[in-house]
Design a protein around this motif. Structure first.
Motif, short mmCIF file in Angstrom:
data_model
loop_
_atom_site.label_atom_id
_atom_site.label_comp_id
_atom_site.label_asym_id
_atom_site.label_seq_id
_atom_site.Cartn_x
_atom_site.Cartn_y
_atom_site.Cartn_z
N ALA A 191 1.89 -6.86 -8.49
CA ALA A 191 1.07 -5.76 -8.99
C ALA A 191 -0.28 -5.70 -8.30
N VAL A 192 -0.88 -4.52 -8.35
CA VAL A 192 -2.23 -4.28 -7.85
C VAL A 192 -3.01 -3.54 -8.94
N ALA A 193 -4.27 -3.95 -9.15
CA ALA A 193 -5.16 -3.27 -10.09
C ALA A 193 -6.44 -2.88 -9.35
N ASP A 194 -6.92 -1.67 -9.59
CA ASP A 194 -8.10 -1.12 -8.92
C ASP A 194 -9.13 -0.78 -9.99
N GLY A 195 -10.17 -1.61 -10.09
CA GLY A 195 -11.15 -1.47 -11.16
C GLY A 195 -12.10 -0.31 -10.96
N MET A 196 -12.66 0.16 -12.06
CA MET A 196 -13.62 1.27 -12.03
C MET A 196 -14.62 1.08 -13.17
N GLY A 197 -15.78 1.73 -13.04
CA GLY A 197 -16.74 1.69 -14.12
C GLY A 197 -17.96 0.84 -13.84
N GLY A 198 -18.38 0.75 -12.59
CA GLY A 198 -19.55 -0.07 -12.26
C GLY A 198 -19.12 -1.43 -11.75
N ILE A 214 -0.11 2.97 -14.10
CA ILE A 214 -1.07 3.82 -14.81
C ILE A 214 -2.20 4.08 -13.82
N GLY A 215 -2.48 5.35 -13.52
CA GLY A 215 -3.52 5.68 -12.56
C GLY A 215 -2.96 6.09 -11.22
N ASP A 216 -3.77 5.90 -10.16
CA ASP A 216 -3.35 6.36 -8.84
C ASP A 216 -3.08 5.25 -7.85
N SER A 217 -3.02 4.00 -8.30
CA SER A 217 -2.44 2.96 -7.45
C SER A 217 -0.94 3.25 -7.35
N ARG A 218 -0.34 2.87 -6.23
CA ARG A 218 1.01 3.37 -5.94
C ARG A 218 2.03 2.27 -5.65
N VAL A 219 3.29 2.64 -5.83
CA VAL A 219 4.42 1.83 -5.37
C VAL A 219 5.28 2.69 -4.46
N TYR A 220 5.55 2.18 -3.26
CA TYR A 220 6.47 2.81 -2.32
C TYR A 220 7.70 1.91 -2.17
N ALA A 221 8.84 2.53 -1.93
CA ALA A 221 10.08 1.78 -1.72
C ALA A 221 10.68 2.15 -0.37
N TRP A 222 11.16 1.11 0.34
CA TRP A 222 11.77 1.29 1.67
C TRP A 222 13.13 0.64 1.69
N THR A 223 14.10 1.31 2.30
CA THR A 223 15.39 0.71 2.68
C THR A 223 15.67 1.15 4.11
N SER A 238 -3.50 -0.14 -3.70
CA SER A 238 -4.56 0.68 -4.28
C SER A 238 -4.77 1.90 -3.40
N ASP A 239 -5.53 2.88 -3.91
CA ASP A 239 -5.73 4.10 -3.14
C ASP A 239 -6.61 3.87 -1.91
N GLY A 240 -7.26 2.72 -1.84
CA GLY A 240 -8.01 2.39 -0.64
C GLY A 240 -7.14 2.23 0.58
N LEU A 241 -5.85 1.92 0.35
CA LEU A 241 -4.89 1.88 1.47
C LEU A 241 -4.24 3.24 1.67
N SER A 242 -3.72 3.84 0.61
CA SER A 242 -2.96 5.09 0.76
C SER A 242 -3.84 6.25 1.21
N ASN A 274 -9.57 2.61 10.02
CA ASN A 274 -9.59 4.07 9.80
C ASN A 274 -10.75 4.54 8.93
N GLY A 275 -11.61 3.65 8.56
CA GLY A 275 -12.79 4.03 7.77
C GLY A 275 -13.09 3.09 6.63
N GLY A 276 -12.04 2.62 5.96
CA GLY A 276 -12.20 1.65 4.89
C GLY A 276 -13.26 2.03 3.87
N ARG A 277 -13.20 3.26 3.36
CA ARG A 277 -14.26 3.74 2.47
C ARG A 277 -14.22 3.11 1.09
N ASP A 278 -13.10 2.52 0.73
CA ASP A 278 -12.93 1.95 -0.60
C ASP A 278 -12.37 0.53 -0.45
N ASN A 279 -12.35 -0.20 -1.58
CA ASN A 279 -11.64 -1.48 -1.59
C ASN A 279 -10.17 -1.22 -1.26
#
Length: 246
Positions: free
Chosen positions: A32-39, A115-124, A190-194, A226-231
């Motif tokens: 799992a990945v969690a992306d914190g928010m709120g300060g 829950i939120g905008d962190s993502r799961v992708y699947a590849w075969t 996290s959305d910092g990658l996607s 590519n910019g790395g604007r977020d974690n």
């Protein structure tokens, strides 16, 4: 039930932020990945609460979907209690996304949750795509026809989430069940990658011959380049083999 042989790797980077509020868990049966928010302190603490709660489910071959949802509810309650105990923590929240190996109706499955905008992708070897559907304002606008999907990555409100642990109405995670199959690969991020690495490039990287650990590191490195604007956080999981029961 069959036995599953797994291989995995992970990587994270602070990006251009002052603090890394992304957290991850990569221990069977949960990735799992969690992306914190709120300060600063609040976001980091919220993401850690999510990972800590999910960590209590590890140490067994599989979970149930109920146990997974219970852990997510526990995280939600724990994050909400932060603001009750410390006013500086009011507004703490986190996204969470991942895959968990579960037993469902006697079958071995993957529970893809978020829950939120962190993502799961699947590849075969024959398919690739995003399994989760973002809980975000941009996704709402896409579904209502007000924003074209190809414009989502550059939309000025792309970082506004409509659901998160610790804030809002709460509720269970969205869960999608997938059968376990040899050769499957998953990316949890996290959305910092996607937001920084195009999906076709992510597919190219996850489909390569490199180990999951090297793949995760390359993905994160490209997001930084590519910019790395977020974690940035990535967990890569390979299903190496599925052995029949008995």
């Amino acid at each position: 039930m069959p036995q599953v042989q797994l291989s995995w790797g992970s990587a994270t980077h602070i990006g251009q932020r002052e603090e890394n509020q992304d957290r991850f868990l990569a221990v069977p049966p949960v990735f799992a990945v969690a992306d914190g928010m709120g300060g600063h302190a609040a976001g980091a603490e919220a993401a850690q609460k999510a990972v800590d709660s999910l960590s209590k489910t590890i140490g067994q071959p599989t979970l149930t979907v109920q146990a997974l949802q219970d852990a997510i509810r526990m995280a939600d309650e724990g994050i909400r209690s932060l603001g009750e105990a410390d006013i500086s923590m009011v507004g703490a929240g986190t996204t969470v996304a991942g895959v968990a190996l579960v037993e469902d109706a006697g079958e071995l499955c993957w529970a893809v949750f978020h829950i939120g905008d962190s993502r799961v992708y699947a590849w075969t070897p024959t398919s690739w795509g995003q399994v989760t559907v973002d809980h975000s304002l941009v996704q709402v606008l896409i579904e209502s026809g007000h924003v074209a999907p190809e414009n989502a990555a550059t939309h000025p409100q792309r970082n506004i989430v409509t659901r998160a642990l610790g804030v809002g109405a709460g509720g269970d995670a969205d869960v999608t069940m997938l059968p376990v199959g040899e050769g499957q690969r998953f990316l949890v991020c996290s959305d910092g990658l996607s937001n920084e690495v195009p999906e076709d490039r992510l597919a190219e990287l996850i489909g390569s011959d490199t180990t999951p650990d090297v793949t995760a590191q390359r993905m994160v490195a490209e997001a930084v380049e590519n910019g790395g604007r977020d974690n940035i956080a990535a967990v890569v999981l390979h299903v190496v083999d599925v052995l029949p029961s008995g």
